[in-house]
Design a protein around this motif. Structure first.
Motif, PDB file in Angstrom:
ATOM      1  N   GLN A  72       0.826  -1.206   0.000  1.00 19.62           N
ATOM      2  CA  GLN A  72       0.000   0.000   0.000  1.00 19.62           C
ATOM      3  C   GLN A  72       0.865   1.264   0.000  1.00 19.62           C
ATOM      4  O   GLN A  72       0.563   2.239  -0.690  1.00 19.62           O
ATOM      5  CB  GLN A  72      -0.915   0.001   1.227  1.00 19.62           C
ATOM      6  CG  GLN A  72      -1.880  -1.175   1.309  1.00 19.62           C
ATOM      7  CD  GLN A  72      -3.017  -1.058   0.319  1.00 19.62           C
ATOM      8  OE1 GLN A  72      -3.631  -0.014   0.192  1.00 19.62           O
ATOM      9  NE2 GLN A  72      -3.300  -2.134  -0.398  1.00 19.62           N
ATOM     10  N   PHE A  76       0.265   3.303  -3.257  1.00 23.54           N
ATOM     11  CA  PHE A  76      -0.625   4.433  -2.990  1.00 23.54           C
ATOM     12  C   PHE A  76       0.085   5.599  -2.304  1.00 23.54           C
ATOM     13  O   PHE A  76      -0.330   6.749  -2.451  1.00 23.54           O
ATOM     14  CB  PHE A  76      -1.806   3.987  -2.113  1.00 23.54           C
ATOM     15  CG  PHE A  76      -2.741   3.035  -2.791  1.00 23.54           C
ATOM     16  CD1 PHE A  76      -3.555   3.460  -3.825  1.00 23.54           C
ATOM     17  CD2 PHE A  76      -2.809   1.702  -2.403  1.00 23.54           C
ATOM     18  CE1 PHE A  76      -4.432   2.575  -4.462  1.00 23.54           C
ATOM     19  CE2 PHE A  76      -3.681   0.813  -3.021  1.00 23.54           C
ATOM     20  CZ  PHE A  76      -4.486   1.251  -4.060  1.00 23.54           C
ATOM     21  N   GLY A  77       1.131   5.310  -1.535  1.00 19.64           N
ATOM     22  CA  GLY A  77       1.789   6.361  -0.771  1.00 19.64           C
ATOM     23  C   GLY A  77       2.786   7.171  -1.560  1.00 19.64           C
ATOM     24  O   GLY A  77       2.813   8.411  -1.464  1.00 19.64           O
ATOM     25  N   PRO A  79       2.973   8.012  -4.748  1.00 22.09           N
ATOM     26  CA  PRO A  79       2.453   9.070  -5.629  1.00 22.09           C
ATOM     27  C   PRO A  79       2.229  10.387  -4.910  1.00 22.09           C
ATOM     28  O   PRO A  79       2.229  11.460  -5.536  1.00 22.09           O
ATOM     29  CB  PRO A  79       1.132   8.481  -6.133  1.00 22.09           C
ATOM     30  CG  PRO A  79       1.358   7.010  -6.116  1.00 22.09           C
ATOM     31  CD  PRO A  79       2.194   6.763  -4.892  1.00 22.09           C
ATOM     32  N   GLY A  80       2.058  10.348  -3.585  1.00 22.47           N
ATOM     33  CA  GLY A  80       1.892  11.586  -2.817  1.00 22.47           C
ATOM     34  C   GLY A  80       3.115  12.464  -2.817  1.00 22.47           C
ATOM     35  O   GLY A  80       3.024  13.671  -2.550  1.00 22.47           O
ATOM     36  N   VAL A  81       4.297  11.860  -3.099  1.00 28.79           N
ATOM     37  CA  VAL A  81       5.536  12.646  -3.180  1.00 28.79           C
ATOM     38  C   VAL A  81       6.036  12.715  -4.621  1.00 28.79           C
ATOM     39  O   VAL A  81       7.207  12.972  -4.882  1.00 28.79           O
ATOM     40  CB  VAL A  81       6.623  12.060  -2.250  1.00 28.79           C
ATOM     41  CG1 VAL A  81       6.216  12.193  -0.800  1.00 28.79           C
ATOM     42  CG2 VAL A  81       6.921  10.593  -2.591  1.00 28.79           C
ATOM     43  N   GLY A  82       5.123  12.432  -5.560  1.00 27.06           N
ATOM     44  CA  GLY A  82       5.440  12.588  -6.977  1.00 27.06           C
ATOM     45  C   GLY A  82       6.078  11.380  -7.636  1.00 27.06           C
ATOM     46  O   GLY A  82       6.608  11.489  -8.743  1.00 27.06           O
ATOM     47  N   THR A  84       5.154   7.802  -9.021  1.00 29.94           N
ATOM     48  CA  THR A  84       4.097   6.848  -9.356  1.00 29.94           C
ATOM     49  C   THR A  84       4.708   5.583  -9.931  1.00 29.94           C
ATOM     50  O   THR A  84       5.518   5.644 -10.854  1.00 29.94           O
ATOM     51  CB  THR A  84       3.122   7.464 -10.373  1.00 29.94           C
ATOM     52  OG1 THR A  84       2.549   8.647  -9.813  1.00 29.94           O
ATOM     53  CG2 THR A  84       2.016   6.482 -10.707  1.00 29.94           C
TER      54      THR A  84
END
Length: 220
Positions: A72, A76-77, A79-82, A84
């Motif tokens: 996870q 999912f995590g 991508p929060g810092v750019g 992917t």
């Protein structure tokens, strides 16, 4: 009502396709994870404090966090810092990290189980630390670790079932898709379980055979 053999046969191409992806993830996770585990084991045994600390952090996070959490976090995590990552790569990275963390402890224990006299003999021969590791410790240590590494490989194969949570079309995900379209979740998941068993049971028998051979070798 249980589905007919014809209906189950119509599911097989999808299920076998999912099994193929599960096996690919397993092989790549082990291919990257076991060498990573070796590096972590050597890092934990290193004299350099910084290297030892970094190795210990990676090991403890990889062992302490469930594989599901690592999956996870990476899918999912990040991508929060750019950053992917597609589901297949995320699955391999997460399970390789998990593999490296656990196998590092297996390898480290195997290296430390070698008799101290072997180290003394290497020093007497004038071998450096790298040559001692390469020619004396590693061949014996990996032979000791092999049964445990093979057993852990089965767990990683079974752990690929968690990858359905990151939209990877592996075996469990394919079974759920069949269940959602036919409303026959139980037989679809039962078929998936049977395919897991077809791989896991022979692999477990192989591990048992290797353990017996290793035990006989150790008694010589």
């Amino acid at each position: 009502m249980f589905p007919s053999y014809e209906e189950i046969a119509s599911w097989m191409p999808d299920l076998l396709g999912g099994l193929s992806i599960s096996l690919q993830v397993t092989v790549l996770s082990l291919l990257f994870g076991i060498p990573f585990g070796l590096l972590l084991a050597l890092g934990v045994l290193a004299r350099n404090k910084a290297l030892r600390a970094i190795s210990l952090i990676l090991v403890e996070v990889g062992r302490g966090a469930p594989a599901l959490v690592l999956l996870q976090f990476i899918y999912f995590g990040l991508p929060g810092v750019g950053l992917t990552i597609e589901s297949f790569a995320a699955a391999v990275i997460a399970l390789a990290w998990n593999t490296g963390a656990y196998t590092s402890e297996i390898i480290r224990a195997s290296l430390q189980s070698i008799a101290h006299g072997q180290r003394e003999a290497a020093e007497a021969l004038g071998l450096g630390r790298i040559d001692e590791l390469r020619f004396v410790l590693m061949p014996q240590g990996l032979r000791v670790a092999l049964p445990a590494l093979l057993g852990f490989s089965i767990l990683i194969f079974q752990g690929t079932s968690l990858c359905f949570t990151i939209a990877l079309p592996e075996l469990v995900s394919r079974a759920y898709e069949i269940g959602s379209t036919t409303f026959r979740y139980f037989p679809a998941l039962l078929c998936a379980g049977a395919l897991y068993a077809c791989i896991s049971i022979p692999a477990a028998l192989l591990v048992e055979h290797v353990e017996k051979r290793a035990s006989l070798y150790a008694q010589r």
